[in-house]
Scaffold this motif. Structure first.
Motif, PDB file in Angstrom:
ATOM      1  N   GLY A  74      -2.407  -2.620   9.084  1.00  0.00           N
ATOM      2  CA  GLY A  74      -1.606  -3.308   8.077  1.00  0.00           C
ATOM      3  C   GLY A  74      -0.970  -2.300   7.133  1.00  0.00           C
ATOM      4  N   SER A  75       0.284  -2.592   6.737  1.00  0.00           N
ATOM      5  CA  SER A  75       1.002  -1.645   5.891  1.00  0.00           C
ATOM      6  C   SER A  75       0.286  -1.436   4.558  1.00  0.00           C
ATOM      7  CB  SER A  75       2.430  -2.154   5.658  1.00  0.00           C
ATOM      8  OG  SER A  75       3.194  -1.162   5.044  1.00  0.00           O
ATOM      9  N   ARG A  76      -0.323  -2.495   4.062  1.00  0.00           N
ATOM     10  CA  ARG A  76      -1.032  -2.396   2.779  1.00  0.00           C
ATOM     11  C   ARG A  76      -2.288  -1.535   2.919  1.00  0.00           C
ATOM     12  NH1 ARG A  76      -2.672  -5.912  -1.534  1.00  0.00           N
ATOM     13  NH2 ARG A  76      -4.234  -6.975  -0.319  1.00  0.00           N
ATOM     14  N   ALA A  77      -2.998  -1.700   4.049  1.00  0.00           N
ATOM     15  CA  ALA A  77      -4.204  -0.902   4.281  1.00  0.00           C
ATOM     16  C   ALA A  77      -3.827   0.574   4.402  1.00  0.00           C
ATOM     17  CB  ALA A  77      -4.914  -1.386   5.540  1.00  0.00           C
ATOM     18  N   VAL A  78      -2.712   0.848   5.098  1.00  0.00           N
ATOM     19  CA  VAL A  78      -2.254   2.238   5.214  1.00  0.00           C
ATOM     20  C   VAL A  78      -1.913   2.791   3.830  1.00  0.00           C
ATOM     21  CG1 VAL A  78      -0.416   3.711   6.112  1.00  0.00           C
ATOM     22  CG2 VAL A  78      -1.427   1.963   7.577  1.00  0.00           C
ATOM     23  N   ALA A  79      -1.271   1.945   3.001  1.00  0.00           N
ATOM     24  CA  ALA A  79      -0.832   2.410   1.686  1.00  0.00           C
ATOM     25  C   ALA A  79      -2.000   2.715   0.755  1.00  0.00           C
ATOM     26  CB  ALA A  79       0.093   1.366   1.043  1.00  0.00           C
ATOM     27  N   ARG A  80      -3.203   2.285   1.121  1.00  0.00           N
ATOM     28  CA  ARG A  80      -4.364   2.651   0.304  1.00  0.00           C
ATOM     29  C   ARG A  80      -4.958   3.973   0.747  1.00  0.00           C
ATOM     30  NH1 ARG A  80      -7.260  -2.515   1.236  1.00  0.00           N
ATOM     31  NH2 ARG A  80      -5.569  -3.981   0.857  1.00  0.00           N
ATOM     32  N   LYS A  81      -4.488   4.484   1.905  1.00  0.00           N
ATOM     33  CA  LYS A  81      -4.989   5.771   2.397  1.00  0.00           C
ATOM     34  C   LYS A  81      -3.946   6.868   2.275  1.00  0.00           C
ATOM     35  CE  LYS A  81      -7.795   3.785   6.119  1.00  0.00           C
ATOM     36  NZ  LYS A  81      -7.825   3.701   7.598  1.00  0.00           N
ATOM     37  N   LEU A  82      -2.684   6.455   2.299  1.00  0.00           N
ATOM     38  CA  LEU A  82      -1.607   7.423   2.431  1.00  0.00           C
ATOM     39  C   LEU A  82      -0.474   7.041   1.483  1.00  0.00           C
ATOM     40  CD1 LEU A  82      -0.144   8.440   5.884  1.00  0.00           C
ATOM     41  CD2 LEU A  82       1.348   7.722   4.051  1.00  0.00           C
ATOM     42  N   ALA A  83      -0.066   7.973   0.629  1.00  0.00           N
ATOM     43  CA  ALA A  83       1.056   7.721  -0.272  1.00  0.00           C
ATOM     44  C   ALA A  83       2.205   8.629   0.126  1.00  0.00           C
ATOM     45  CB  ALA A  83       0.650   8.000  -1.721  1.00  0.00           C
ATOM     46  N   ILE A  84       3.429   8.111   0.026  1.00  0.00           N
ATOM     47  CA  ILE A  84       4.583   8.964   0.297  1.00  0.00           C
ATOM     48  C   ILE A  84       5.583   8.843  -0.838  1.00  0.00           C
ATOM     49  CG2 ILE A  84       5.578   7.134   1.759  1.00  0.00           C
ATOM     50  CD1 ILE A  84       6.964   9.852   3.114  1.00  0.00           C
ATOM     51  N   LEU A  85       6.121   9.988  -1.225  1.00  0.00           N
ATOM     52  CA  LEU A  85       7.219   9.992  -2.179  1.00  0.00           C
ATOM     53  C   LEU A  85       8.478  10.293  -1.386  1.00  0.00           C
ATOM     54  CD1 LEU A  85       8.242   9.844  -5.004  1.00  0.00           C
ATOM     55  CD2 LEU A  85       7.612  12.220  -5.338  1.00  0.00           C
ATOM     56  N   PRO A  86       9.353   9.285  -1.177  1.00  0.00           N
ATOM     57  CA  PRO A  86      10.554   9.513  -0.370  1.00  0.00           C
ATOM     58  C   PRO A  86      11.550  10.407  -1.099  1.00  0.00           C
ATOM     59  CG  PRO A  86      10.318   7.183  -0.961  1.00  0.00           C
ATOM     60  CD  PRO A  86       9.237   7.932  -1.656  1.00  0.00           C
ATOM     61  N   GLN A  87      12.608  10.774  -0.357  1.00  0.00           N
ATOM     62  CA  GLN A  87      13.504  11.795  -0.889  1.00  0.00           C
ATOM     63  C   GLN A  87      14.277  11.335  -2.122  1.00  0.00           C
ATOM     64  OE1 GLN A  87      16.835  13.932   1.384  1.00  0.00           O
ATOM     65  NE2 GLN A  87      14.950  14.669   2.286  1.00  0.00           N
TER      66      GLN A  87
ATOM     67  N   GLY B 234       6.364   2.536   1.522  1.00  0.00           N
ATOM     68  CA  GLY B 234       5.271   3.452   1.243  1.00  0.00           C
ATOM     69  C   GLY B 234       4.180   2.793   0.415  1.00  0.00           C
ATOM     70  N   LEU B 235       4.569   1.813  -0.407  1.00  0.00           N
ATOM     71  CA  LEU B 235       3.592   1.103  -1.235  1.00  0.00           C
ATOM     72  C   LEU B 235       2.963  -0.062  -0.479  1.00  0.00           C
ATOM     73  CD1 LEU B 235       5.512   1.095  -4.626  1.00  0.00           C
ATOM     74  CD2 LEU B 235       3.397   2.304  -4.127  1.00  0.00           C
ATOM     75  N   GLY B 236       3.283  -0.168   0.809  1.00  0.00           N
ATOM     76  CA  GLY B 236       2.628  -1.185   1.627  1.00  0.00           C
ATOM     77  C   GLY B 236       3.331  -2.525   1.634  1.00  0.00           C
ATOM     78  N   VAL B 237       4.568  -2.567   1.095  1.00  0.00           N
ATOM     79  CA  VAL B 237       5.311  -3.823   1.084  1.00  0.00           C
ATOM     80  C   VAL B 237       6.062  -3.960   2.405  1.00  0.00           C
ATOM     81  CG1 VAL B 237       7.210  -5.082   0.001  1.00  0.00           C
ATOM     82  CG2 VAL B 237       5.587  -3.806  -1.406  1.00  0.00           C
ATOM     83  N   ARG B 238       5.943  -5.126   3.044  1.00  0.00           N
ATOM     84  CA  ARG B 238       6.732  -5.368   4.245  1.00  0.00           C
ATOM     85  C   ARG B 238       8.117  -5.824   3.790  1.00  0.00           C
ATOM     86  NH1 ARG B 238       3.917  -9.338   7.669  1.00  0.00           N
ATOM     87  NH2 ARG B 238       3.047  -9.980   5.705  1.00  0.00           N
ATOM     88  N   VAL B 239       9.061  -4.871   3.839  1.00  0.00           N
ATOM     89  CA  VAL B 239      10.354  -5.073   3.185  1.00  0.00           C
ATOM     90  C   VAL B 239      11.100  -6.276   3.761  1.00  0.00           C
ATOM     91  CG1 VAL B 239      12.622  -4.027   2.812  1.00  0.00           C
ATOM     92  CG2 VAL B 239      10.549  -2.675   2.471  1.00  0.00           C
ATOM     93  N   GLY B 240      11.150  -6.377   5.080  1.00  0.00           N
ATOM     94  CA  GLY B 240      11.871  -7.490   5.693  1.00  0.00           C
ATOM     95  C   GLY B 240      11.295  -8.831   5.286  1.00  0.00           C
ATOM     96  N   ALA B 241       9.974  -8.928   5.313  1.00  0.00           N
ATOM     97  CA  ALA B 241       9.324 -10.186   4.961  1.00  0.00           C
ATOM     98  C   ALA B 241       9.564 -10.515   3.490  1.00  0.00           C
ATOM     99  CB  ALA B 241       7.828 -10.105   5.247  1.00  0.00           C
ATOM    100  N   ALA B 242       9.494  -9.502   2.633  1.00  0.00           N
ATOM    101  CA  ALA B 242       9.704  -9.739   1.202  1.00  0.00           C
ATOM    102  C   ALA B 242      11.128 -10.220   0.950  1.00  0.00           C
ATOM    103  CB  ALA B 242       9.422  -8.468   0.410  1.00  0.00           C
ATOM    104  N   GLN B 243      12.109  -9.578   1.620  1.00  0.00           N
ATOM    105  CA  GLN B 243      13.502  -9.998   1.420  1.00  0.00           C
ATOM    106  C   GLN B 243      13.730 -11.405   1.954  1.00  0.00           C
ATOM    107  OE1 GLN B 243      15.641  -6.732   3.127  1.00  0.00           O
ATOM    108  NE2 GLN B 243      15.921  -5.731   1.152  1.00  0.00           N
TER     109      GLN B 243
END
Lengths: 260, 340
Positions: A74-87, B234-243
């Motif tokens: 799950g994207s949320r579960a990943v986001a609790r392990k890994l943070a990214i600062l995009p460009q 990156g913050l775990g938000v599913r962008v497509g679903a949120a939109q």
């Protein structure tokens, strides 16, 4: 790669239309180390970082986080392990530093449970670690470039992850601010044992601050190892096609590239 | 003086205060909306209409059967348009975006025109389902034209503009040739709460409820989306679903509003700007405050419209634009617009 790596790319291929950007690339981020990803423009280094952070879909192969394919988690579960600062992230006008940092808590919150003591604690810690506590209520657009970049890093810190990925965090900063920012990044790595990987343009800064250099050229990793071993006249020629002399930095003892 | 004192507080402290004030003002205005109208009634009549209702008393019947539905309609429509506008401006990162841009209003109008022309319907109560259907079909069309699941806000707005233009052009062509259709449509399109009854409101209440829940939930994700798609992912938000959730909330809220009261311009555009001065960059507060301020503006517009012409009864949609226009000019002159 001696320690078991938590974030691994296994034979990943990424294409933009017809053009392959990463070709069957394998890499493992050394756990607990500060890794600098370097390479010429359009070598695929940012794409590699984005793929590792599951921002970039891969055509084949997979990115593995903690032994499991990252796109199966799950994207949320990943986001609790890994943070990214995009460009180039954007901030709405008038957003305060604290409100930005609070958004780093998103993966720890839900629509129904939006604020907790752990959130408050993580936010204050992130502000303190980046030296922004005094500026917390200032709007982001009133800060200098260096302070603003620190605020973004504070947001990623508040996410409270073991792995932190940064995509060219020093872009648009002058040299003193680049040094300040990389010192901060290294302190974050040293103090907490966080695994950090950052895309950098400046080879000499990469050599000075990183434990491991990861050089990318034409969509493939061509070098990985400690700066002292990896940065040589021959390797810089190979990666950047740049004739140079490599000397020992008289102050820090790290390799220093002098283009010819 | 009070306003100046409030400005000095950190903005985090101002938001609940302003929300409470706007809700109190809404309550006061609601009482006035029940009390004042064409037929002279007193505070006692309002009190009795809800306390010891006498169905034989004309004053009390007017209050319960005419003014109450009208008030509820204005509250729902204003709140819905305010929230939809806040979501639309947030999602597109465009402070000039209007919720109507997704083709909702044009689709609803088309539905009503076709309904009058083909089925000969003239009862406004029957417009509820056709305009809701028209709104949903048009926004679905906008979504598909905008690239389906590859849609992004910029493409959606372009597709929305195209579908709206098409619907309006077709609608106008029909109205030009059918005088009978024009007579019925003319009244609906001005936007207002005349002849609204509690049954209509009851029919649409689930839509307003679902839209409000979706809007409040979406505002949490929107806070992350405002940082850019990559940062949000990156913050775990599913962008497509949120939109998709945001788009759905906008369509439901606008669709229910236009079905109830016809297309009402301006409220969805202007209310988020007023709310943003207090809410700052926090979308959760922006949506909440836009709901309360939108309801306030709509009830005020409807009340003014009823009182200003001494029984002449100006449509609330027209009145909202008449009141909203100067407010927008004032905001622009104070450099308030664009501070998204």
């Amino acid at each position: 790669m001696t320690q078991s790596a938590r974030l691994v790319a296994q034979g990943i291929t990424v294409s933009f239309g017809q053009r392959p950007v990463l070709k069957d690339l394998d890499v493992a981020l050394p756990t607990g180390q500060l890794t600098a990803i370097i390479g010429p423009n359009a070598s695929g280094k940012s794409t590699l970082l984005r793929a590792l952070a599951r921002l970039q879909p891969v055509a084949s192969g997979q990115v593995v986080l903690d032994g499991k394919a990252i796109h199966r988690q799950g994207s949320r579960a990943v986001a609790r392990k890994l943070a990214i600062l995009p460009q180039s992230p954007t901030a709405p006008e008038g957003l305060s530093v604290r409100d930005l940092v609070i958004r780093g808590r998103t993966p720890h919150q839900s629509v129904l449970r939006q604020w907790s003591g752990a959130d408050a604690h993580a936010v204050e810690q992130a502000l303190a670690a980046t030296g922004l506590a005094a500026l917390a209520d200032r709007p982001l657009d009133a800060l200098s470039g260096g302070q603003r970049q620190r605020a973004w890093i504070a947001m990623a810190l508040a996410q409270d992850t073991d792995i932190l990925l940064l995509d060219e965090p020093t872009t648009y900063l002058d040299l003193p601010h680049q040094i300040e920012l990389l010192s901060l990044v290294r302190a974050l790595n040293r103090d907490t044992g966080r695994t950090v990987a950052t895309v950098l343009h400046d080879i000499n800064l990469a050599a000075r601050f990183a434990d491991t250099i990861l050089a990318v050229r034409d969509g493939a990793v061509c070098l990985q190892g400690p700066p002292e071993q990896v940065i040589t006249e021959a390797s810089i020629q190979q990666v950047f096609s740049l004739p140079c002399r490599v000397i020992k930095d008289p102050v820090h003892g790290t390799p220093h590239v002098i283009p010819l | 003086m009070t306003v100046d004192a409030m400005r000095r507080l950190p903005s985090g402290d101002r938001r609940p205060v302003v929300l409470a004030i706007s809700l109190l003002a809404l309550g006061g205005l609601a009482l006035c909306a029940l009390r004042f109208g064409l037929r002279p009634t007193g505070w006692g009549d309002v009190w009795r209409a809800f306390g010891v209702f006498d169905a034989g008393n004309a004053e009390q019947v007017v209050i319960r059967a005419i003014r109450l539905p009208r008030l509820l309609g204005a509250v729902l429509a204003g709140g819905a348009l305010g929230m939809a506008g806040a979501l639309m401006q947030g999602m597109t990162r465009n402070p000039l975006a209007d919720p109507g841009l997704l083709g909702v209003n044009a689709g609803a109008s088309m539905g009503v025109v076709l309904c009058i022309l083909l089925l000969g319907v003239t009862d406004p109560a029957a417009f509820v389902w056709v305009s809701l259907g028209g709104a949903l079909i048009a926004s679905l069309l906008v979504f598909l034209l905008g690239g389906g699941n590859k849609a992004n806000p910029a493409r959606l707005i372009l597709a929305g503009a195209a579908v709206s233009a098409l619907c309006l052009a077709l609608g106008r062509a029909i109205l030009l040739v059918s005088q009978q259709t024009l007579d019925v449509y003319r009244f609906w399109v001005l936007g207002g709460f005349d002849g609204i009854d509690l049954g209509q409101i009851r029919t649409l209440l689930p839509f307003f409820g679902a839209g409000t829940i979706a809007a409040l939930a979406a505002s949490f994700w929107l806070n992350a989306l405002m940082l850019g798609d990559d940062a949000a992912r990156g913050l775990g938000v599913r962008v497509g679903a949120a939109q998709a959730l945001i788009g759905l909330a906008i369509v439901i809220l606008c669709g229910a509003t236009v079905a109830m009261a016809g297309p009402i311009a301006f409220v969805g555009l202007i209310v988020p700007h007023l709310a943003r001065r207090v809410a700052g960059a926090d979308m959760r507060w922006l949506v909440l405050l836009s709901a309360s301020i939108g309801a306030l503006l709509m009830v005020a517009a409807d009340l003014l419209g009823r009182l200003a012409l001494f029984g002449g009864n100006m449509q609330a949609g027209v009145m909202a634009a008449l009141v909203g226009g100067p407010i927008l000019i004032w905001l622009v002159r104070r450099n308030g617009v664009g501070a998204s």
